[in-house]
Structures are given as structure tokens and as C-alpha cells.
Design a protein around this motif. Sequence first.
Motif, short mmCIF file in Angstrom:
data_model
loop_
_atom_site.label_atom_id
_atom_site.label_comp_id
_atom_site.label_asym_id
_atom_site.label_seq_id
_atom_site.Cartn_x
_atom_site.Cartn_y
_atom_site.Cartn_z
N GLN A 1 1.49 -11.53 -3.31
CA GLN A 1 0.52 -10.85 -2.44
C GLN A 1 0.79 -9.36 -2.36
OE1 GLN A 1 -0.04 -12.81 1.44
NE2 GLN A 1 0.78 -14.68 0.53
N VAL A 2 2.06 -8.98 -2.22
CA VAL A 2 2.41 -7.56 -2.15
C VAL A 2 1.95 -6.84 -3.42
CG1 VAL A 2 4.36 -5.92 -2.14
CG2 VAL A 2 4.36 -7.88 -0.58
N ARG A 3 2.19 -7.45 -4.56
CA ARG A 3 1.80 -6.83 -5.84
C ARG A 3 0.28 -6.74 -5.97
NH1 ARG A 3 5.26 -6.70 -10.14
NH2 ARG A 3 3.73 -7.69 -11.52
N GLU A 4 -0.42 -7.76 -5.50
CA GLU A 4 -1.89 -7.72 -5.55
C GLU A 4 -2.43 -6.62 -4.64
OE1 GLU A 4 -2.88 -11.70 -4.49
OE2 GLU A 4 -2.70 -12.48 -6.54
N ILE A 5 -1.84 -6.46 -3.48
CA ILE A 5 -2.24 -5.39 -2.56
C ILE A 5 -2.00 -4.02 -3.19
CG2 ILE A 5 -1.66 -4.28 -0.36
CD1 ILE A 5 -1.05 -7.20 0.66
N ALA A 6 -0.85 -3.89 -3.85
CA ALA A 6 -0.55 -2.62 -4.52
C ALA A 6 -1.58 -2.30 -5.59
CB ALA A 6 0.85 -2.67 -5.12
N ARG A 7 -1.92 -3.29 -6.42
CA ARG A 7 -2.91 -3.06 -7.48
C ARG A 7 -4.27 -2.70 -6.89
NH1 ARG A 7 0.13 -7.09 -10.45
NH2 ARG A 7 -0.91 -8.76 -9.29
N ARG B 1 0.80 -1.22 0.00
CA ARG B 1 0.00 0.00 0.00
C ARG B 1 0.84 1.28 0.00
NH1 ARG B 1 -5.34 -0.16 1.09
NH2 ARG B 1 -5.27 1.92 2.00
N TYR B 2 2.02 1.25 0.67
CA TYR B 2 2.68 2.51 0.95
C TYR B 2 4.12 2.64 0.44
CZ TYR B 2 -1.17 2.64 4.33
OH TYR B 2 -2.39 2.60 4.92
N PHE B 3 4.77 1.54 0.07
CA PHE B 3 6.21 1.61 -0.14
C PHE B 3 6.61 1.30 -1.58
CE2 PHE B 3 5.59 1.35 4.36
CZ PHE B 3 6.54 2.24 4.86
N ASP B 4 7.87 1.61 -1.88
CA ASP B 4 8.39 1.47 -3.24
C ASP B 4 9.06 0.12 -3.46
OD1 ASP B 4 7.79 4.26 -3.93
OD2 ASP B 4 9.37 4.72 -2.49
N GLY B 5 9.29 -0.61 -2.39
CA GLY B 5 9.93 -1.91 -2.51
C GLY B 5 9.76 -2.71 -1.24
N TRP B 6 10.08 -3.98 -1.34
CA TRP B 6 9.93 -4.92 -0.22
C TRP B 6 11.27 -5.61 -0.01
CZ3 TRP B 6 8.41 -10.57 -0.73
CH2 TRP B 6 8.13 -11.15 0.51
N LEU B 7 11.79 -5.56 1.23
CA LEU B 7 13.10 -6.12 1.56
C LEU B 7 12.98 -7.00 2.80
CD1 LEU B 7 16.20 -6.26 1.16
CD2 LEU B 7 16.36 -4.11 2.45
N ASP C 1 0.83 1.15 -9.19
CA ASP C 1 1.45 0.40 -10.27
C ASP C 1 2.35 -0.67 -9.66
OD1 ASP C 1 2.75 -0.61 -12.47
OD2 ASP C 1 3.74 1.27 -13.04
N ALA C 2 1.88 -1.91 -9.67
CA ALA C 2 2.64 -2.99 -9.05
C ALA C 2 3.98 -3.21 -9.74
CB ALA C 2 1.83 -4.28 -9.06
N ASN C 3 4.06 -2.89 -11.02
CA ASN C 3 5.31 -3.09 -11.75
C ASN C 3 6.39 -2.09 -11.35
OD1 ASN C 3 4.30 -5.25 -13.29
ND2 ASN C 3 3.34 -3.82 -14.73
N ALA C 4 5.99 -1.03 -10.64
CA ALA C 4 6.96 -0.03 -10.21
C ALA C 4 7.64 -0.42 -8.90
CB ALA C 4 6.29 1.33 -10.06
N LEU C 5 7.13 -1.46 -8.23
CA LEU C 5 7.71 -1.89 -6.96
C LEU C 5 8.94 -2.78 -7.19
CD1 LEU C 5 4.86 -0.92 -6.09
CD2 LEU C 5 4.85 -2.78 -4.43
#
Length: 311
Positions: free
Chosen positions: A208-214, A187-193, A219-223
Amino acid sequence: MALRIGYLLPTREHIMAGQPRAAPLIELAERAQGLGFNSIWAGDSLLARPRHEPLAMLAAVAARIRSVEIGTAVLLPALRNPVLLAHQVATLDQIAEGRLILGVGIAADVPNIRAEFSAAGVPFEKRVGRLLEGLRLARALWSGQPINWEGRWKVEHGVLGPTPYRAGGPPIWIGGSLPASLERAGRYFDGWLPIAPDAQTWGKQWKQVREIARAAGRDANALTGAMYLTLALDDNAGRADERLNTYLERYYAQPADQMRGRQACYTGPSEGLAQLVRGYVKAGTTHLVLRFAGDHERHLETVAALRSTIS
């Protein structure tokens, strides 16, 4: 996208060994750059795990190394006043000319970290809210526009200067692999680490992270999907295992089996590492942050030699 490989500086290890000089750490960063690593990282702690302050260390690295990214793995924003942090990060990003990645986390719930928060005058139970609001405030200040803010912090017509080199500020990645962590990442960040999942689990959670972003209209592809991995490389697997266990117990003052249950580790020959990393790449990992259990020069050279087989 080709895998980018990062190197975590041993800032804590040098303090543990009674070696506070910064110059050897900067030399290791230069060595990693020369071997083709894509990024240099530094961890964070005040009192729980004493080490060099990461933003100051990375400023020195950025001034000496001009061709790789720098990042925090991970910074604890809740320990800091966000107005001061926004100023520090903006200045560091100017020094790095837009090469900064801000990796952040909420901190583990263990006694010495709770004590660290108490020493900093920060309520540990409020750390998630402080992190989220503090970073929203920092991003607002990075616009360079006058900001009025009413919340945990009060800002009246505040204007920050300098603003970051990169418009809007550096990308912010967050760690964690619990459901709430995945929700925040999407929901809030530019990447997941994250630091915990194996490659198969990482792939499922990344989906799951990408689905939450969408679902949040992003734009899930920007993460960016990244991973933090601790290594002890040795052709003798038993010796590598013993080295890693000793390292983890000294680093965390906790049993090695507990720590290995909480974070991804690899011990053994380099060929096995190559296979492990290929699994993460197949799952979608595009940036890998490596922490070495000692013998940094050898580990740097070994990973550099493997580069063509794992990316």
C-alpha cells in the motif's frame, strides 16, 4: 537487496537502572559494529520515558564508529523547533559523513506522552501538522539557500550552515501502521519504519505504501521498507516470555499484554527468530532495527551468529 540489521542502544534502560554514563553505551555500539551490525539507533523522549538525548548520543557514536549507519528510532520532531532541529541534524550528518537516517514518529496517545508535550509547550493535538510542516521547513533549510517561510514558524531570508553532508539532507523514515500513517509514508517520506505488523501484514501494508508513492508521482523503488522488532532470546521459551513481559512492564509502566498487542515482539530460541525474520525479508523488508530485552552482549553475539541464515 541483502537485509541490513540495526541495533537499538539501551539509552532508556540505562537511565532506568541508574546508570547515566554514556561510555558504556558507546562501547556497546562499538561492539555491534565489530560483530557486523549495519546500523546503530537511539530512541527519543523528554520526560515520559527518560533517556539520553538521541542526537547528542548519536554524535558521539558517529565520531567513534566510522563504518555503519546511525539513526533515530524514532525522533519526535513535533517537540522541537524545526530551525534548531535542522541545524542539529545537519551538524550530526556532517559528523557522520552522510551515514545518518532520521527515523521520526508522531508519538502515541497516552497520558505521560501528552504530559511531555505539555511540558515542552507543544499542543499534542497539533503534532501531525507540526511534524509535517517542520520537516518541510528543515528540508528547505538544508538546501543552503535563503529561505522565507510563513507558517507556524516565520523565517526571513534564513540561511542554514552547515548544510548536511548528504545533499538535501538525510533520508527520513516514518513509523506507524494506521491508514493515515501509510498515506504519510508513501506521499512524503523516504522510508517506512513501523513497530506493529507481523510479516504478512507488513507485506500488505508495504504494498500500500508503494502504491501511494506511485500515485503521488514518486519513485516507489527509492523507498526503504524497514521494521522495528523487540527480542528476548532464550532456548527456554517460557523464560524468554517472562523476561520480555517484565521488560515491557518496566519500560512502559503498562501491562505487557497491552504492549505486545501494539508492537511486534519475539521470544524463544534463535532458530525461531531466524524463521520470523525470513518472513519479513520475503515480504520486502530490507532494514531491521532490533531492540533487546536486556543481556545485550549475548543478544548481539547470538544475532550476529544468525546473520548468514536470515539475510
